[in-house]
Scaffold this active site. Sequence first.
Site, PDB file in Angstrom:
ATOM      1  N   LYS A 195      62.403  81.212  22.436  1.00 24.34           N
ATOM      2  CA  LYS A 195      63.686  80.502  22.307  1.00 24.34           C
ATOM      3  C   LYS A 195      64.871  81.426  22.007  1.00 24.34           C
ATOM      4  O   LYS A 195      65.414  82.031  22.907  1.00 24.34           O
ATOM      5  CB  LYS A 195      63.551  79.381  21.277  1.00 24.34           C
ATOM      6  CG  LYS A 195      62.724  78.186  21.800  1.00 24.34           C
ATOM      7  CD  LYS A 195      62.982  76.941  21.026  1.00 24.34           C
ATOM      8  CE  LYS A 195      62.094  75.760  21.426  1.00 24.34           C
ATOM      9  NZ  LYS A 195      62.609  74.999  22.551  1.00 24.34           N
ATOM     10  N   ASP A 247      53.070  79.672  15.123  1.00 21.24           N
ATOM     11  CA  ASP A 247      53.954  79.502  16.261  1.00 21.24           C
ATOM     12  C   ASP A 247      55.362  79.284  15.703  1.00 21.24           C
ATOM     13  O   ASP A 247      55.689  78.194  15.229  1.00 21.24           O
ATOM     14  CB  ASP A 247      53.485  78.300  17.090  1.00 21.24           C
ATOM     15  CG  ASP A 247      54.420  77.960  18.251  1.00 21.24           C
ATOM     16  OD1 ASP A 247      55.561  78.462  18.255  1.00 21.24           O
ATOM     17  OD2 ASP A 247      54.015  77.181  19.130  1.00 21.24           O
ATOM     18  N   PHE A 300      53.109  71.094  19.008  1.00 23.59           N
ATOM     19  CA  PHE A 300      53.560  71.408  20.374  1.00 23.59           C
ATOM     20  C   PHE A 300      53.579  72.914  20.533  1.00 23.59           C
ATOM     21  O   PHE A 300      54.271  73.616  19.799  1.00 23.59           O
ATOM     22  CB  PHE A 300      54.952  70.832  20.666  1.00 23.59           C
ATOM     23  CG  PHE A 300      55.336  70.999  22.105  1.00 23.59           C
ATOM     24  CD1 PHE A 300      54.925  70.078  23.067  1.00 23.59           C
ATOM     25  CD2 PHE A 300      56.063  72.102  22.526  1.00 23.59           C
ATOM     26  CE1 PHE A 300      55.246  70.247  24.409  1.00 23.59           C
ATOM     27  CE2 PHE A 300      56.390  72.280  23.872  1.00 23.59           C
ATOM     28  CZ  PHE A 300      55.979  71.344  24.809  1.00 23.59           C
TER      29      PHE A 300
END
Length: 394
Positions: free
Chosen positions: A251, A222, A137
């Site tokens: 985040k 990532d 993702f």
Amino acid sequence: MSPLATGTDAVAREASVYLHAYTRQPLTLVRGAGCWVWDDAGREYLDLVAGIAVDVLGHSHPALVSAIAEQAATLIQVSNLYYSLPQLELAEALTASSAFDRAFFVNSGTEANEAALKLARRFGGSRREVVALTGSFHGRTLGSLAATGQPKYQQPFAPLPAGFVHVAPNDVAALVAAVGDQTCAVLLEPIQGESGIHPLSDEFLVAAREACDRVGALLIFDEVQTGVGRTGTFYAFEQTPVVPDVVTLAKGLAGGVPIGAVLARAGADAFHAGDHGTTLGGNPLSCAAGLATLRVIADEGLMANAAERGRQFVTALAPLPGVAEVRGRGLMLGVETVGPIAKQVVAIARERHGLLVNATGETTLRIVPPLTISADEVDQAVSRLATALSDAAA
Ligand SMILES: Cc1ncc(COP(=O)(O)O)c(C=O)c1O
């Protein structure tokens, strides 16, 4: 299960004013402090979701609140037409004594990956192909979505940008075969997060490093979910034998204020002026929040706490009835349930036991609390979760 009564009627109000893209829990959160949040009816919850692995300092940490307030009263946004000191200072902080020499700031995880993908294509010249993983993702904008190896997210939005090849996680032979003279980058999450907290093997990461070195491609990690101390080190890759050329963060980087970052070693700095840009990315407010977040992580020893509290969770959760396996590192844990009860456990934990936890699928609970969580709060969380698991099984 009936929705909780709320004091602000948000469920009905939202239905008529907001695009219907989310499946939300019937809960309106209005306030937070540390690892705790309160809903609009005044009910208290212990928060193991933390804004989906974002609120690394807990809710409304006083140092973050005052850094944001001070910067807001000084300068919020100036664009990237000019230099700004918080942006420079955050870039300096992230490149000092790290594997990376250059930073670039955006506003989210998907934007960080878009920037990294563009950097890779610029770096690759005529080589345009990116090798990514199934089950990954990387975000929901079209480039990141093309990299995301999950047809359920991709199919409704086809055609997606071309040039993405997917191989199965931990399949070394498939990875080696996929990386060739058209490859400009390999993109992967060292621990796949959204698909259920699945760490990649060291053997696979080493093979990815070697394959990239063989063809001169960039290895991009990532670390949008794994980064900023969550796994017990600032980057998850620090617990592996491999160092990537480029890493993406978002985040937790500014403790809950929107930000994303691409960090690259000097040799990967392939952008020319005008190649990429963002109006709000790296603005003084988000960068001041980022600086305060890094300071508190260091001052309060939050990476060590993440490692220690993570071990405490694993030790306490693994033997519980209804738990098949606990995966992950530090405070990024996946609890595999015996049977497809994860979503039921989420609802029961919230409604009956004042505990917020998230499910990444029918059989996986995700535990990603603030890195400030105390030993006593972990004990409370485990006891609430144990009761929710046994309620769900009954
Ligand atoms: C590994 C990873 N990359 C990228 C993203 C996308 O980040 P954002 O939602 O900030 O765009 C996520 C979000 O969950 C993620 O977990």
